[in-house]
Design an enzyme around this catalytic site. Structure first.
Site, PDB file in Angstrom:
ATOM      1  CB  SER A 155      -0.793   0.186   1.295  1.00 46.59           C
ATOM      2  OG  SER A 155      -1.254   1.131   1.499  1.00 46.59           O
ATOM      3  CE1 TYR A 159      -4.719  -2.323   4.931  1.00 43.63           C
ATOM      4  CE2 TYR A 159      -3.254   0.027   4.567  1.00 43.63           C
ATOM      5  CZ  TYR A 159      -3.870  -1.301   4.019  1.00 43.63           C
ATOM      6  OH  TYR A 159      -4.054  -1.430   2.612  1.00 43.63           O
TER       7      TYR A 159
HETATM    8  P1  NAD Z   1     -11.231  -6.527  -0.361  1.00 49.03           P
HETATM    9  O1  NAD Z   1     -11.810  -6.337   0.822  1.00 49.03           O
HETATM   10  O2  NAD Z   1     -12.178  -6.043  -1.617  1.00 49.03           O
HETATM   11  O3  NAD Z   1     -10.745  -7.946  -0.707  1.00 49.03           O
HETATM   12  C1  NAD Z   1      -9.957  -8.449   0.489  1.00 49.03           C
HETATM   13  C2  NAD Z   1      -9.824 -10.050   0.129  1.00 49.03           C
HETATM   14  O4  NAD Z   1      -9.203 -10.700   1.195  1.00 49.03           O
HETATM   15  C3  NAD Z   1     -11.305 -10.666  -0.082  1.00 49.03           C
HETATM   16  O5  NAD Z   1     -11.313 -11.910  -0.887  1.00 49.03           O
HETATM   17  C4  NAD Z   1     -11.226 -11.592   1.385  1.00 49.03           C
HETATM   18  O6  NAD Z   1     -12.312 -12.287   1.360  1.00 49.03           O
HETATM   19  C5  NAD Z   1      -9.831 -11.872   1.610  1.00 49.03           C
HETATM   20  N1  NAD Z   1      -9.639 -12.139   3.160  1.00 49.03           N
HETATM   21  C6  NAD Z   1      -9.909 -10.984   3.988  1.00 49.03           C
HETATM   22  N2  NAD Z   1      -9.563 -11.688   5.186  1.00 49.03           N
HETATM   23  C7  NAD Z   1      -9.029 -12.872   4.804  1.00 49.03           C
HETATM   24  C8  NAD Z   1      -8.522 -14.032   5.579  1.00 49.03           C
HETATM   25  N3  NAD Z   1      -8.232 -14.141   7.092  1.00 49.03           N
HETATM   26  N4  NAD Z   1      -8.200 -15.206   5.001  1.00 49.03           N
HETATM   27  C9  NAD Z   1      -8.282 -15.169   3.577  1.00 49.03           C
HETATM   28  N5  NAD Z   1      -8.789 -14.033   2.857  1.00 49.03           N
HETATM   29  C10 NAD Z   1      -9.378 -12.936   3.527  1.00 49.03           C
HETATM   30  O7  NAD Z   1      -9.858  -5.666  -0.343  1.00 49.03           O
HETATM   31  P2  NAD Z   1      -9.023  -5.093  -1.491  1.00 49.03           P
HETATM   32  O8  NAD Z   1      -9.147  -3.331  -1.335  1.00 49.03           O
HETATM   33  O9  NAD Z   1      -9.220  -5.618  -2.842  1.00 49.03           O
HETATM   34  O10 NAD Z   1      -7.684  -5.304  -0.686  1.00 49.03           O
HETATM   35  C11 NAD Z   1      -6.682  -6.026  -1.311  1.00 49.03           C
HETATM   36  C12 NAD Z   1      -5.177  -5.619  -0.708  1.00 49.03           C
HETATM   37  O11 NAD Z   1      -4.999  -4.578  -1.213  1.00 49.03           O
HETATM   38  C13 NAD Z   1      -5.251  -5.826   0.734  1.00 49.03           C
HETATM   39  O12 NAD Z   1      -3.940  -6.166   1.223  1.00 49.03           O
HETATM   40  C14 NAD Z   1      -5.179  -3.829   0.762  1.00 49.03           C
HETATM   41  O13 NAD Z   1      -4.601  -3.775   2.122  1.00 49.03           O
HETATM   42  C15 NAD Z   1      -4.448  -3.796  -0.270  1.00 49.03           C
HETATM   43  N6  NAD Z   1      -4.888  -2.293  -0.662  1.00 49.03           N
HETATM   44  C16 NAD Z   1      -5.941  -2.003  -0.955  1.00 49.03           C
HETATM   45  C17 NAD Z   1      -6.306  -0.555  -1.226  1.00 49.03           C
HETATM   46  C18 NAD Z   1      -7.558  -0.019  -1.574  1.00 49.03           C
HETATM   47  O14 NAD Z   1      -7.610   1.285  -1.624  1.00 49.03           O
HETATM   48  N7  NAD Z   1      -8.542  -0.818  -1.730  1.00 49.03           N
HETATM   49  C19 NAD Z   1      -5.046   0.368  -1.164  1.00 49.03           C
HETATM   50  C20 NAD Z   1      -3.807  -0.122  -0.917  1.00 49.03           C
HETATM   51  C21 NAD Z   1      -3.686  -1.321  -0.796  1.00 49.03           C
END
Ligand code: NAD
Length: 260
Positions: free
Chosen positions: A142, A155
């Site tokens: 991130s 986080y």
């Molecule tokens: P999201 O909530 O849409 O998806 C998260 C995924 O992780 C889902 O498939 C969920 O089922 C799975 N998950 C959650 N807990 C779990 C567990 N204990 N075991 C197995 N699977 C689990 O989130 P996203 O926005 O797609 O985020 C994905 C990654 O990207 C994360 O690491 C997040 O920190 C990172 N990220 C997101 C953003 C953003 O703005 N959305 C920005 C920077 C980084």
């Protein structure tokens, strides 16, 4: 170039991980989907990806907070696909609260899912990759792996930890044809971000609309959300042989956020 390889993408039933799984499948990669959600919906996604791209797609419901579950998922992938060529550590959760009110169980869960899971998957994937003298590990970190924001202590700590793990693993694996990189997205409108909007509004005492304009997009000079498709393209590129000299980097894909 990637056709016939196999990939595990943690947290790929939703959001960024699902987009990365689709992108790799489009390149001919066999996929292990992982994450939570409605069983029927996950099965529909699994079948749709397999049918669209003529690749094999497995599902593992392993909980990334559980080391035994992670080991079982890695063993399943190795057994079905004969190894693990590409590992994308993407599963992550968020919680927003001032440090002195931060629930201890939320801290523990975030460190386990956002950081320790990647240690477990990486330590278990590297022997498979070494055996083939080829591997790609991409950690979805991130912008918060590089800079902080208030109210996100767990986080930000976990994502900074992922940056350190990425660099260390890259050094250890470099002579084996294995690259290890972190992609550092800015804000992407996924369920993870949608969910934190009311939490941010509460923590800051502002409206949800103000959270989007004054907190989320205020950080991003482009003033637009990064898309899942953009991130999927970057991950695909890092997996190709064109990117074999790129290792140990923390690559911002954040609309200029961390240029501030
Ligand atoms: P999201 O909530 O849409 O998806 C998260 C995924 O992780 C889902 O498939 C969920 O089922 C799975 N998950 C959650 N807990 C779990 C567990 N204990 N075991 C197995 N699977 C689990 O989130 P996203 O926005 O797609 O985020 C994905 C990654 O990207 C994360 O690491 C997040 O920190 C990172 N990220 C997101 C953003 C953003 O703005 N959305 C920005 C920077 C980084």
């Amino acid at each position: 170039m990637l056709s016939g390889k196999s990939a595990i993408i943690t947290g790929s039933t939703s959001g960024i991980g699902l987009g990365i799984a689709r992108g790799l499948a489009a390149s001919g990669v066999n996929i292990v989907l992982n994450g939570f959600g409605d069983a029927n919906e996950i099965e529909a996604i699994r079948r749709e990806i397999a049918d669209s791209h003529q690749v094999r797609v497995l599902y593992s419901g392993a909980n990334m907070a559980d080391g035994n579950d992670i080991a079982a998922m890695m063993a399943q992938a190795a057994q079905e696909f004969g190894g693990v060529d590409i590992l994308v550590n993407n599963a992550g959760i968020q919680y927003v609260a001032p440090l002195e009110e931060f629930p201890v169980e939320k801290w523990d869960a975030i460190v386990a899912i956002n950081l320790s899971s990647a240690f477990h998957t990486t330590r278990l994937a590297i022997p498979h990759m070494k055996a083939k003298s080829w591997g790609r590990i991409v950690n979805i970190a991130s912008a918060h792996a590089l800079v902080a924001s208030p109210f996100k202590s767990a986080y930000v700590a976990a994502k900074h930890g992922i940056a350190g793990l990425t660099k260390t693993a890259a050094l250890e694996a470099a002579e084996h044809g294995i690259t290890v990189n972190a992609v550092c997205p800015g804000y992407v409108m996924t369920p993870l971000v949608e969910k934190q909007i009311p939490e941010q509004a509460k923590a800051r005492g502002i409206t949800e609309k103000q959270v989007i304009s004054d907190v989320l997009l205020a950080a991003q000079p482009t003033k637009r959300f990064v898309t899942v498709e953009e991130l999927s393209s970057v991950v695909n590129f890092l997996c190709t042989d064109h990117a074999r000299s790129i290792t140990g980097v923390t690559l911002p894909v954040d609309g200029g956020w961390t240029a501030h």
